[in-house]
Structure formats: C-alpha cells, structure tokens
Design a protein around this motif. Structure first.
Motif, PDB file in Angstrom:
ATOM      1  N   GLU A  65       0.945  -1.137  -0.115  1.00 50.89           N
ATOM      2  CA  GLU A  65       0.004  -0.160  -0.036  1.00 50.89           C
ATOM      3  C   GLU A  65       0.734   1.303   0.045  1.00 50.89           C
ATOM      4  O   GLU A  65       0.522   2.105  -0.690  1.00 50.89           O
ATOM      5  CB  GLU A  65      -0.910   0.048   1.077  1.00 50.89           C
ATOM      6  N   ASP A 125      -5.831  -4.760  -9.220  1.00 58.95           N
ATOM      7  CA  ASP A 125      -7.000  -5.039 -10.134  1.00 58.95           C
ATOM      8  C   ASP A 125      -7.269  -3.405 -10.553  1.00 58.95           C
ATOM      9  O   ASP A 125      -6.407  -2.394 -10.124  1.00 58.95           O
ATOM     10  CB  ASP A 125      -8.159  -5.194  -9.340  1.00 58.95           C
ATOM     11  N   GLN A 126      -8.283  -3.113 -11.091  1.00 57.33           N
ATOM     12  CA  GLN A 126      -8.275  -1.812 -11.789  1.00 57.33           C
ATOM     13  C   GLN A 126      -8.709  -0.870 -11.137  1.00 57.33           C
ATOM     14  O   GLN A 126      -8.375   0.382 -11.235  1.00 57.33           O
ATOM     15  CB  GLN A 126      -9.301  -2.022 -13.046  1.00 57.33           C
ATOM     16  N   PHE A 127      -9.266  -1.290  -9.804  1.00 56.07           N
ATOM     17  CA  PHE A 127      -9.384  -0.277  -8.867  1.00 56.07           C
ATOM     18  C   PHE A 127      -8.190  -0.044  -7.594  1.00 56.07           C
ATOM     19  O   PHE A 127      -8.395   0.506  -6.733  1.00 56.07           O
ATOM     20  CB  PHE A 127     -10.693  -0.484  -8.088  1.00 56.07           C
ATOM     21  N   LEU A 128      -7.116  -0.619  -8.214  1.00 56.84           N
ATOM     22  CA  LEU A 128      -5.902  -0.602  -7.254  1.00 56.84           C
ATOM     23  C   LEU A 128      -6.119  -1.334  -6.068  1.00 56.84           C
ATOM     24  O   LEU A 128      -5.299  -0.724  -4.994  1.00 56.84           O
ATOM     25  CB  LEU A 128      -5.369   0.877  -7.033  1.00 56.84           C
ATOM     26  N   ASN A 129      -6.880  -2.253  -5.939  1.00 53.23           N
ATOM     27  CA  ASN A 129      -6.957  -3.173  -4.769  1.00 53.23           C
ATOM     28  C   ASN A 129      -5.872  -4.182  -4.839  1.00 53.23           C
ATOM     29  O   ASN A 129      -5.554  -4.570  -5.980  1.00 53.23           O
ATOM     30  CB  ASN A 129      -8.353  -4.089  -4.743  1.00 53.23           C
TER      31      ASN A 129
END
Length: 844
Positions: A65, A125-129
């Motif tokens: 993160e 993922d595409q949501f930066l998770n």
C-alpha cells in the motif's frame, strides 16, 4: 619393481572405464539439453505486451500500500536492466502483462534466483485493490518451487494483469524475472535438471576416481582434488538451489548461509592441489611455503567472515578472489616454462574453470546480462574442467611412474646408474647359472678434496665425464657386463664408489683390465676450466661358486679398496684373512653401541687444584667404559672407533648431560664454587646446532654457565671453521670457559690459541714428564705460561705426579694442577667423599 608396477596395470581398465562413462554422460546430457532447450522467454512477437517498472527501497521493508503512494517514483525499465546491487535493500517491481491474442494463455513467472530471502507477489485490480497471490515463505515444503521460484497465472483474450513483485536477497543480487509459457518453463526446468544431473555424474565419477587413486597410491594430491570436487559440488548445489531437491530445506539454508566459506574451501583445495600436482612440495621452494601460508590465511579469513553478514562476506571474497587465481596461474606457468611440459592438460583445464568462475559471478552481480548459459557457466566450466583433469591426472600418474623407475635406476643429479642395477644384474647371472665373474669397485681419489672447493654441480659434471670415459673404454669389451639394456656398464653408489662387473676372473686378464682403468683415470679432466689429473684405487671381489650374497660381494670389493689404501697399493683383491683381523674392532663397535644404549658408560672425576691456595677448585670428568667381563677399554681405542661408526656425537652429548647432572650433586653437597671440565671433540664443535644443545642442556639442568669448562683439542682445525668459531663465540657469551686441551702435543701452539676465544690452556702431560730433568723444558713451559698470562689465559698443568713437579709449576706461574699426585680419577660417590676429606685444603 614387480609390486610397484602392479598398481598402475590394475587401475588402467578402471581409468578407461571412468573416461568412457564420463564422456557418455556429458555427450548424452548435452544432446538432451540442446534438444529440449528450444523455447525462449515470452516476447512481443507472441502477442504479449510486457511492461516493467521498478523502485529500490533502501529503508526497512514497506507495505505494498505504501508502494502505491510512491507509484510515480517507479522507473520504467526492461526486467533484464534493473540495476540490482550487492546491498541491503528491497526491490519492488511492477509488472504489467497484456494478452493481445483472442485465446486464453497460461504463463509462468520465474524469478531465477534460488537464494531469495523475500519473494512476494501482489495482484492489482483496476481499482488498485491489492491481493497477495504468492509468498515464497509459504512453500518451505515445496522443494521444486524453492529451487525454481515461480508462480502461474492466466490471461484471457485481451486481458491485462498487473503484479507488484517484492524482492530481497542476501545472496547474489541479480534477480532475473522471466515470463514463460507453461511448456517453455517445463522444458527450461528439465534442461536445468538434466545439466545438473550431468554435472553430478561428472563430480561423482571424478570423486570415485580420485578416491580409488588415493587408496592405491596414498598421494595427497588426490585428497586435495577430492576436496575441491566436494566444495565445487556444494557451491553449485547451493547457489543454483538444487540443494532443496537433494538435502532438504534446513541443510540448504545452512549451505547458503555459508556459501562464502565453501567458495574459500574451493580456493584452498585448488592451491594445495596445484602445489602438490606440480610437485612443489618435493622441492625446497618458496612456492610450497607461500601456498601453505596463503591457505592458512584464507582459512582464517573464512572463519572471521562467518561472523559477518553475507553481503559483507561477498564483497570481501570477490575482492580477493582474483589474486589467488592469478597466483595459481603464475605457479602453473612457471612449471610449464621449466620442466613440467606434461602438465598441459592441467593448464588447459583452468581455462573453462576460470571462464565459468568469472562469467557466472559477473552475471550474479548484475555486471553482465543474465541468461540460462551465464547462470550455469560455473557448472558447465567445472564439467569441462573435470574432463581435462581426468586426462591430467592420468598423465601425471604415468609420468610419476616413469620418474619412480628413473629414481630407482639413476642418480638424479648425474643420471648415472645406481648400484642397485649391479645387484640385479648379478642376481640375473646367477639365475642363468653364471659363476665366473668378479665385482670391481673403483674409488676416485681426489674427488673428495675437489668437492671442498667447487659447487655440487661441478662435482656431478666430473662424475659424468668419468662415466662417459669408462663406458667408452668398455664399449667393445664383452667381458664387461652391461647392467641394463644398452651400453651402460658402470654404476655408482651413494658414497661415490664406482662399480662394474667383469665376467672373467683369471688374474692375468683382470690385471690388464685394471691397468687400463687406472690409465684412464690419469687422463686430464677439467674442473672450473682447470686441467685436473685423477687417480683411483680399485678393489676386486671374486665370485666363488655363488657362495656369497650379492651385497657381500660388493662389500668385499669395497673393503679391498680400504686395504689397498692402507698398503699404498693401486689395487688389491679382497683377502679374507686381512678382513678377519679387523673383526675385533667390528665386534668392539657392536659392543660399544650396546653399551651406549644400555647406559653402561661411567664418568670419573679427576680433581683440579688451585696451585696458589692448594684448594680443590674443580674436576675434569673422564669417560670410562668397562665391559661386562671387567675389561676396561682404553679411551684412545674406543673414541676413534666411536668417530668411525658415527656414535661420537651421541656419546659426547651424553657425557655433557651426565657431567652437568653430577655437577648439580656436587654443588648441592656444598661446593658452590666447584668447576666442571668436559671434553668435547672438534666434530661436536663444528656441528651447526652445537651451541643450541649446550644452551638447552644448561637451562634444563639449571647449572650456572660460569661453573662449566669445555675442553677442546687440535685448535688449528677450528680456526678456519666458521661453524666452530660461531659456536665458541656464542658459548663465551653464554658465560662458559673454553679450554685448549693437550697443549704442546701435535700442531697446537700459542699462535693458534691467540686466534681462538679461549680462556684456558692445559699443558700436555708429556711436557710435565720431563719438567724436572730437562732445563730446556722448564724454559718452554715458563715462556708458554708467560705468553698465556699476557693473553689473559689461565694455565692448567695435567699429569702432576710428585710434589716436586707441583712446586716447580707453582714457581713458573702455573695456575691449576691435576694428576695422580692428588688422586686417581674417582667415581662420583668416592669423589664426593674425597672432597669432604680435603674441604679445608689438601690433606697430606
């Protein structure tokens, strides 16, 4: 000889089998490898877009993160160009993989470093998770993944995936990231295992080969190479991760943590092997000593580094490694340019080894580009090197066997046949039924004198010229037996005596033959460009119905030389009766050796009296040998005999130790100023270690040096001897008194005394005998005493037998007297009693 040649014949089939098996494994494995390794890492032409960015975190490890917040600081770069360094830092790699095809594809991401401390993979993922999809620490029981760290993923048509890859290693800094399709990865894995299998086969075969050779020959060179093979095997196994497959997790982790120490062991074993292989250890050479010192230093460095972290260990090791390899190459090249042309295979074997030893570390340190070949360069180099080493060891064994045969046959310096060849030829003649022959021994007369003034190689050249001259003289004489195949007909023993075998024993023929030999020796030989005529003495021993052993026949010929010299004859037959006359001395020598070993010698004390005060000031110890039958052997008989048989040094040293031991008892009895005088021979004083013996004995016995007198004879022979002068000066410095014994006998004179560091001289008893009857003798003694006083030398008179002689010597200024007038020589207990009776002065 038969036993010595058996071993190589028995091993030859094994060597051939090892070579054939080794070549088969190498060729078979290499063929499989080339056939299988046809798939490369995934490239853009495979409809896959790959994009990498990296960030180096030099602080304590951060979370993924946290890395997202630093995403703008990530640097775009190809995976192969990420600047990995040998340092304590973490690498974050962001990989983006896009499938441009309309088919679902399965991939393997291979992180090609088996010494990783951290390998974590997170998917974005595409949501930066962020989701963790792989952690190497979760696979400590999966040896395949530990050996080949990798994880698999799929991409559907036109799908892309992004992965955060967290990397950290305390081992090799290079961390190749390769993307494979499933089949390509499997082929790569199988190729690596096949190559490693071939490597293990080479190592095992060579290890068994060297172990067999060592058990057969007991040559430490094979143990050194065996150590090198084991060290190399452990290095490759731990470095490439195969230890997880062979040993398990714990042992592989331990090996990886000690990888530098294992590498140091490779260098140590290689240095020792090189020194032994090239036979430096058999020479008095600086190379052998330097190699041993370097190995000890390396061992100390290795132990010291084990207490530091791996990064520091690697930096130190790779900085010093080239020096040791260069040193090894230098000592190999030195032999190649001198005598060891047969070491060519060994020299060639270093080329692949050094190539692999240089290429793989450069790749692992990220100095050159990493690839399958560079990552296995050391392994491949060692395989090729062991192949050449098999040939090198075989060649060395062949040459060593030839050298052994040559060593048994010829003298190393002159290449003249050894006397062993004569013994073998006599045995052959006897087996063939031959009895009509004689052994001739020839002793060149002047060579021993010449050897004092010239170098050893010049003496050797002189022997070579004599050998050539005699062989040419006997070339067409069939009565002189050839000792080996060819025309070599003479041999030489270790003492320089020349031997030959004459097949006719008629006296007329031998006489003519010997005269030709003596004429040959009178020819002019050159030493240091100076013409030098030689002479010789010849001894002949006839073989009579093979009744004597071969060795006895040669001994009789040599004994005949000694008898000829005593009679001043140029040659002589061995005569049994003459030999028998000396049997008494031989038996006496044997008895003397037994007496020494059984501690049967005895010391007697003859008192020495201060002529001014008439008080006892010391004693001279005299050696006495009484045989078991009560016979006392005179010193003038058994001392020269002890010199002849080489026992004089042991006897002299025994006398000195016993004298100091008895001096301790005398001092402990209350005679604190008592001096002890001990006779030592000139041979003792000229020994290089004589002073060390004196010093060590004094320290051991704890006797004050100023209470010890060492008596010497024949001073003229000591003046020109540097060892004797050095020993005497050191003994003086230690505090002992040096006395010249038997002054007035032989060649001793004041001139000699003045050149020696002595503080005392002893007038010979022959001078004292005529003291009262010859006025001239009184003047001689008076003049001697006066000059001695001027030189600061004290005078002792031995052989005093009357009070008149004592009074006369006192008037002449003599300091100390000894002789039968005071008492005969006494054993220690009786001497102590006599001392007690005369404690206050002579009891008359």
């Amino acid at each position: 000889m038969r036993n010595q040649s058996f071993m190589p014949r028995a091993i030859k089939p094994l060597i051939i089998m090892v070579f054939l098996t080794l070549i088969f494994f190498v060729v078979h494995s290499s063929t499989n490898f080339l056939a299988r390794y046809t798939h490369q890492t995934v490239e853009l032409k495979d409809n896959i877009n790959i994009d990498y960015r990296y960030f180096i975190d030099k602080k304590p490890s951060a979370s993924p993160e946290k890395m997202l917040e630093l995403l703008q600081q990530f640097i775009p770069e190809d995976a192969k160009n990420i600047p990995y360094q040998l340092a304590d830092q973490t690498y974050w790699v962001l990989g983006k993989y896009l499938n441009n095809s309309n088919q679902t594809e399965a991939f393997v991401l291979h992180i090609d470093n088996a010494m990783l401390d951290v390998l974590e993979v997170y998917e974005l993922d595409q949501f930066l998770n962020i989701t963790q999809v792989f952690n190497l620490k979760d696979f400590t029981q999966n040896n395949e993944i530990l050996t080949f760290p990798h994880f698999s993923f799929e991409l559907t048509p036109f799908q892309d995936k992004r992965f955060f890859i967290k990397l950290k290693t305390y081992g090799p800094p290079e961390i190749p990231i390769n993307l494979y399709k499933i089949q390509a990865f499997n082929d790569n894995l199988q190729a690596s295992i096949a190559l490693y299998g071939a490597f293990v086969s080479c190592i095992v075969l060579m290890a068994l080969y060297n172990l067999v050779l060592y058990l057969s020959i007991k040559d430490k060179v094979y143990i050194c190479y065996l150590t090198y093979l084991v060290s190399t095997f452990l290095t490759v196994t731990s470095l490439n991760g195969f230890g997880y497959l062979l040993f398990g997790y714990e042992l592989q982790q331990w090996l990886q943590s000690h990888i530098i120490q294992v590498n140091i062991m490779i260098i140590i074993s290689l240095l020792l092997f090189t020194s032994y292989f090239l036979q430096y250890d058999q020479e008095d050479s600086w190379v052998a000593k330097t190699s041993s010192t370097l190995c000890i230093a390396l061992g100390i460095i290795g132990i010291g580094l084990s207490y530091t972290d791996l990064i520091f260990q690697a930096k130190v090791f790779f900085s010093i490694q080239p020096f040791f390899y260069l040193y090894a190459i230098f000592i190999i090249a030195q032999k190649l340019t001198t005598t060891f042309t047969w070491a060519r295979f060994y020299f060639i074997s270093w080329l692949p080894f050094l190539g692999g030893a240089a290429i793989q570390p450069l790749a692992l340190l990220n100095i050159i580009e990493s690839s399958f070949w560079t990552n296995h360069a050391f392994l491949i180099g060692v395989m090729v090197e062991t192949t050449f080493m098999a040939f090198a060891l075989g060649e060395r064994m062949r040459m060593s066997e030839q050298q052994k045969i040559a060593t048994l046959t010829y003298h190393e310096d002159t290449k003249i046949l050894k006397s062993l060849n004569l013994e073998n030829r006599i045995k052959q003649l006897r087996m063939q039924g031959e009895t009509d022959f004689a052994v001739l021994a020839i002793e060149p007369e002047q060579i021993n004198v010449v050897s004092l003034y010239v170098e050893n190689y010049e003496v050797n050249d002189l022997y070579k010229s004599i050998e050539q001259g005699l062989n040419s003289l006997f070339l067409y004489n069939d009565n002189v037996e050839s000792l080996i195949q060819g025309k070599q007909k003479i041999c030489v023993d270790e003492m320089g005596t020349i031997y030959l075998l004459f097949k006719q024993k008629q006296e007329e023929e031998i006489t003519v033959f010997i005269e030709s030999i003596l004429r040959k020796f009178k020819e002019i030989y050159r030493v240091k460009n100076v013409n030098f005529p030689l002479s010789a003495t010849v001894g002949i021993a006839l073989n009579k119905n093979n009744e004597l052993k071969t060795e006895s026949l040669m001994q009789h010929a040599k004994y005949a030389i000694e008898q000829a010299k005593k009679r001043q004859l140029p040659w002589l037959y061995y005569q049994h009766e003459s030999h028998k006359k000396d049997a008494y001395l031989l038996d006496l020598a044997a008895d003397m050796i037994k007496a020494y070993n059984n501690n049967e010698f005895e010391l007697l004390h003859q008192p020495q009296v201060d002529l001014k005060t008439l008080k006892v000031c010391g004693s001279e110890v005299l050696l006495r040998w009484t045989k078991a039958d009560g016979t006392i052997v005179p010193n003038d008989v058994f001392i020269p005999l002890a010199i002849d048989v080489g026992l004089i040094k042991q006897i002299s040293y025994w006398v000195f130790k016993q004298a100091l031991k008895q001096q301790q008892e005398i001092i402990e009895s209350g005679y604190h100023s008592h001096l002890i005088s001990v006779n030592m021979t000139n041979k003792d004083v000229t020994e290089p270690n004589f002073y060390n013996f004196i010093n060590d004995t004094i320290n051991q016995m704890k006797v004050a040096p100023e209470h010890i007198v060492i008596e010497l004879t024949n001073p003229s022979k000591l003046i020109t001897n540097p060892n004797a002068l050095a020993n005497m000066k050191n003994i003086n410095a230690l505090g002992l008194t040096l006395s010249v014994d038997d002054f007035g006998e032989g060649d001793s004179n004041i001139s000699h005394i003045s050149k020696l560091p002595c503080q005392e001289l002893k007038l010979d008893n022959k001078l004292i005998e005529s003291l009262l009857s010859l006025p001239k003798q009184q003047k001689i003694i008076k003049g001697t005493i006066k000059i001695a006083k001027m030189l600061g030398i004290e005078v002792v008179a031995e052989g005093i037998e009357s009070q008149e002689e004592e009074l006369q010597l006192r008037e002449l200024g003599c300091d100390i007297g000894q002789g039968y007038f005071y008492t005969q020589p006494l054993p220690l207990p009786q001497y102590l009693k006599w001392l007690e009776d005369n404690r206050l002065g002579l009891n008359r």
